[in-house]
Each structure stands twice: as structure tokens, then as C-alpha cells.
Design a protein around this motif. Structure first.
Motif, short mmCIF file in Angstrom:
data_model
loop_
_atom_site.label_atom_id
_atom_site.label_comp_id
_atom_site.label_asym_id
_atom_site.label_seq_id
_atom_site.Cartn_x
_atom_site.Cartn_y
_atom_site.Cartn_z
N GLN A 1 0.82 -1.22 0.00
CA GLN A 1 0.00 0.00 0.00
C GLN A 1 0.85 1.27 0.00
O GLN A 1 0.32 2.35 -0.18
CB GLN A 1 -0.91 0.01 1.24
N TYR A 2 2.15 1.13 0.21
CA TYR A 2 3.02 2.30 0.29
C TYR A 2 3.69 2.56 -1.05
O TYR A 2 4.15 1.63 -1.72
CB TYR A 2 4.06 2.11 1.39
N HIS A 3 3.78 3.83 -1.42
CA HIS A 3 4.34 4.21 -2.72
C HIS A 3 5.79 4.65 -2.62
O HIS A 3 6.54 4.50 -3.59
CB HIS A 3 3.51 5.35 -3.34
N ASP A 4 6.16 5.24 -1.48
CA ASP A 4 7.48 5.84 -1.35
C ASP A 4 8.28 5.07 -0.31
O ASP A 4 7.76 4.71 0.75
CB ASP A 4 7.34 7.30 -0.92
N TRP A 5 9.56 4.87 -0.60
CA TRP A 5 10.43 4.09 0.28
C TRP A 5 11.78 4.76 0.42
O TRP A 5 12.31 5.34 -0.54
CB TRP A 5 10.62 2.68 -0.28
N GLY A 6 12.35 4.64 1.62
CA GLY A 6 13.71 5.07 1.85
C GLY A 6 14.68 3.96 1.49
O GLY A 6 14.28 2.86 1.09
N GLN A 7 15.95 4.25 1.66
CA GLN A 7 16.99 3.30 1.27
C GLN A 7 17.27 2.26 2.36
O GLN A 7 17.92 1.25 2.10
CB GLN A 7 18.29 4.06 0.92
N GLY A 8 16.78 2.52 3.55
CA GLY A 8 16.98 1.58 4.65
C GLY A 8 18.14 1.95 5.55
O GLY A 8 19.13 2.54 5.09
N THR A 9 18.02 1.59 6.81
CA THR A 9 19.11 1.80 7.77
C THR A 9 19.24 0.54 8.61
O THR A 9 18.24 -0.03 9.05
CB THR A 9 18.85 3.06 8.64
N GLN A 10 20.48 0.11 8.82
CA GLN A 10 20.74 -1.16 9.49
C GLN A 10 20.68 -0.99 11.00
O GLN A 10 21.27 -0.06 11.57
CB GLN A 10 22.11 -1.69 9.09
#
Length: 124
Positions: free
Chosen positions: A110-119
Motif C-alpha cells: 500500500q506504500y508508494h514511497d520508500w527510503g533506502q533503509g538503515t541497518q
């Protein structure tokens, strides 16, 4: 086009705390839901928490209730995830997600926008 940038991940011992931040830039609109998902090695991406524009009635996965708190500062277009009492099973890449919606969604599709992620790594 919306860009999401996460920060705040790292290595922490079990029982410790971390605060993740995610700042949105671009045309988010006035009803922008923001959430956090995580993906551990070899596992599916799972919902962690989400919050609507008003900041009321956030949603959490059961495994983090009472330990994690999601909040947002609309003036800064930023959502936070305060993680306390961390456990080794919280180890994962944490992703920020966003979508213009009146509904606080808990499924990644349902989400359109995403970040690159953080560990986030929690050592025992």
C-alpha cells in the motif's frame, strides 16, 4: 516525487535503545501516512509501525508494542521510531515508507514511497 531519507541505525546491545528518523522531501500532500518496515536476512519485509498525518492512533506490530514508539513532526516532515528494550530479534534493515492516504496501512504494497533503509544490529 517524494524522497525519504532514514538515519539513526547502528549497533546496540540487547536492552538498549535507538531512535530512527526519516525525513520526507517533495510533494507529500496533506494526508501523508508514514510507516516503518523491517527486513531481517532471509525473511520477508514486515510491518513495524505506522502513523497518520494527525499523529493519533498509531499502529504497531504486536512484537514491538510497549517497546517502540512512532511519532512525527509535520513541521519537519519527519517521522521517528523510538526503539527501547531492543532484542536480538529486532536486528534488521529498517525502511521508512510513505503514502498519501486517509488510512494507516500496515501492508507494504500500500506504500508508494520508500527510503533506502538503515541497518539496526542488536547484539546479545
Amino acid at each position: 516525487q517524494v524522497q525519504l531519507v532514514e538515519s539513526g541505525g547502528g549497533l546496540v546491545q540487547a536492552g538498549g535503545s535507538l531512535r530512527l528518523s526519516c525525513t520526507a522531501s517533495g510533494r507529500t500532500g496533506c494526508i501523508y501516512v508514514m510507516g516503518w518496515f523491517r527486513q531481517a536476512p532471509g525473511k520477508e519485509r514486515e510491518f513495524v509501525a505506522a502513523i497518520g498525518w494527525s499523529g493519533y492512533i498509531p499502529s504497531y506490530v504486536d512484537s514491538v508494542k510497549g517497546r517502540f514508539t512512532i511519532s512525527r513532526d509535520n513541521a519537519k516532515s519527519t517521522v521517528y521510531l523510538q526503539m527501547n528494550s531492543l532484542k536480538p530479534e529486532d536486528t534488521a534493515v529498517y525502511y521508512c515508507a510513505g503514502v498519501s492516504s486517509l488510512v494507516v496501512h500496515i501492508t507494504s504494497s500500500q506504500y508508494h514511497d520508500w527510503g533506502q533503509g538503515t541497518q539496526v544490529i542488536v547484539s546479545s
